[in-house]
Design a protein around this motif. Structure first.
Motif, short mmCIF file in Angstrom:
data_model
loop_
_atom_site.label_atom_id
_atom_site.label_comp_id
_atom_site.label_asym_id
_atom_site.label_seq_id
_atom_site.Cartn_x
_atom_site.Cartn_y
_atom_site.Cartn_z
N PHE A 72 0.80 -1.13 -0.24
CA PHE A 72 0.11 -0.03 -0.16
C PHE A 72 0.43 1.27 -0.24
O PHE A 72 0.45 2.24 0.22
CB PHE A 72 -0.59 0.16 1.14
CG PHE A 72 -1.89 -0.87 0.81
CD1 PHE A 72 -2.84 -0.53 -0.18
CD2 PHE A 72 -2.23 -1.90 1.76
CE1 PHE A 72 -3.95 -1.64 0.02
CE2 PHE A 72 -3.58 -3.41 1.90
CZ PHE A 72 -3.96 -2.74 1.20
N GLY A 73 2.20 1.10 -0.02
CA GLY A 73 3.29 2.38 -0.34
C GLY A 73 2.75 3.30 1.33
O GLY A 73 2.50 4.39 1.35
N VAL A 74 2.21 3.02 2.86
CA VAL A 74 2.16 3.19 3.55
C VAL A 74 2.79 3.00 5.08
O VAL A 74 3.02 1.68 4.41
CB VAL A 74 0.52 3.49 3.67
CG1 VAL A 74 0.01 4.29 3.38
CG2 VAL A 74 -0.53 1.86 4.43
N THR A 75 3.32 3.00 5.86
CA THR A 75 3.70 3.17 6.93
C THR A 75 2.80 1.43 7.76
O THR A 75 1.66 1.63 7.55
CB THR A 75 3.95 4.01 8.35
OG1 THR A 75 2.83 3.93 9.15
CG2 THR A 75 4.77 4.96 7.70
N ARG A 76 3.71 1.49 8.58
CA ARG A 76 2.70 -0.50 9.33
C ARG A 76 1.59 0.66 10.37
O ARG A 76 0.96 -0.68 10.56
CB ARG A 76 4.40 -1.61 9.58
CG ARG A 76 4.63 -2.08 8.90
CD ARG A 76 5.83 -2.69 9.78
NE ARG A 76 5.57 -4.17 10.58
CZ ARG A 76 6.21 -5.03 10.63
NH1 ARG A 76 7.21 -4.83 9.67
NH2 ARG A 76 5.46 -6.30 10.48
#
Ligand code: ADP
Length: 327
Positions: A33-37
């Motif tokens: 998703f190209g986002v942080t954990r």
């Protein structure tokens, strides 16, 4: 306005469901998703708020332990074989009437096999504008847009086909002795568990579209007012909770099977199955129509799906489904 639910939370749900209870790592998800954990963890919590039980392990990631039996498109797709019915699904938590939305979508060009589902209908409809009670999360409130290459006079047979598919699905998933009351009701122990409402848009010899609406009472525990006497649900009959998703996906599979048969070979096989499941044949019926009321024995249904009733004086009457009630 028609809203289609599809966002990152739903995409995340698709991935988790496709793993069928196996773990997906948080790292894989955040890359995807190209986002942080942390952001993934928040979306996981959104799913938990919807009722999903999700286990998280710092080492292994996330996995679904239990689903809340919502009829989300992601759930239907993950639990169905590829089908013309699961391609395009519109899902609402609340709506007035799935048939009305389906007609609107069909008028705007929605394709053959489009499904419209709601967790709750505020203005669910039966025949002749009667009300269909559709409480939140308790049943399957569904409409299917069809663009069949059949004649308008045959469209009412799609009601019979839908009733047969739903009855078969109920029997397969619950073992309950469901029967069909001509033309559009499904009964268990003489009480109504499901109804079908078919609406057509067409010309003399051409169908633009048919919307087949079906309501199945699955986990209702009680019914309001007058209908309490004549309605029932799978849960009331089975005395246990029944998975709506299981009944729905089974119904869609059987519906597709019968639909393919009907388009290829005509409705003969469906009419035969219908007659096996029907509870009216060879019984006394009372026909209530705008014109007259009369008693007789339901002796058959003909190739058009009309009920053939023999009156006391021997006269044979062909009853079309449009404007009658039957007891
Ligand atoms: P009919 O009983 O003549 O076939 P319809 O198919 O038009 O009628 O269904 C509408 C009727 O079904 C309503 O008038 C009401 O009596 C009953 N009903 C409404 N909601 C439900 C429900 N959830 N389950 C069973 N029966 C219902």
């Amino acid at each position: 306005m028609v809203i289609k639910l599809m966002n990152e939370v739903n995409e995340l749900l698709c991935i988790l469901l496709s793993k069928k209870g196996e773990y997906v790592s948080g790292e894989e998800l955040s890359e995807k998703f190209g986002v942080t954990r942390t952001s993934i963890w928040k979306k996981i919590n959104n799913l938990r708020e919807m009722g999903y039980e999700i286990e998280s392990s710092t080492r292994l990631g996330y996995r679904i332990l239990k689903s809340p039996d919502l009829l989300l498109p992601e759930e239907i797709k993950a639990n169905s074989k590829p089908s013309f019915l699961a391609n395009e699904i519109y899902y609402f938590t609340t709506t007035e009437s799935t048939n009305d939305i389906a007609k609107k979508l069909a008028n705007e060009g929605a394709g053959h096999g489009t499904l419209v589902l709601a967790e709750e209908q505020l203005g669910g409809k039966g025949r002749l504008g009667r009300k269909w009670v559709s409480p939140k999360g308790k049943g399957i409130w569904l409409s299917i847009i069809l663009r069949p290459e059949i004649l308008p006079k045959d469209a009412s047979k799609l009601t019979l086909l839908t009733a047969v598919a739903a009855t078969d699905a109920i029997i397969e998933k619950t073992g309950l002795a469901a029967t069909i009351k001509w033309p559009n009701d499904i009964l268990i122990n003489d009480k109504k568990v499901s109804g079908v409402l078919t609406e057509m848009n067409g010309e003399m010899d051409l169908i633009n579209y048919v919307v087949v609406g079906i309501g199945i009472n699955v986990n209702n525990e009680s019914f309001p007012g007058e209908i309490a006497k004549k309605a029932t649900s799978l849960k009331i009959q089975k005395k246990e909770q029944v998975s709506r998703l299981d009944v729905l996906t089974c119904f869609l599979e059987i519906f597709e099977k019968y639909y393919d048969i009907a388009i290829k070979n005509g409705f003969e096989e469906i009419l035969l199955r219908w007659k096996k499941l029907c509870c009216n044949l060879n019984k006394q019926v009372i026909i209530y129509s705008r014109k007259e009321n009369f008693k007789g024995i339901a002796v058959d249904i003909d190739d058009d799906g009309a009920l053939i009733v023999k009156k006391k004086d021997g006269e044979i009457v062909k009853v079309l489904s449009g404007d009658v009630s039957l007891r």
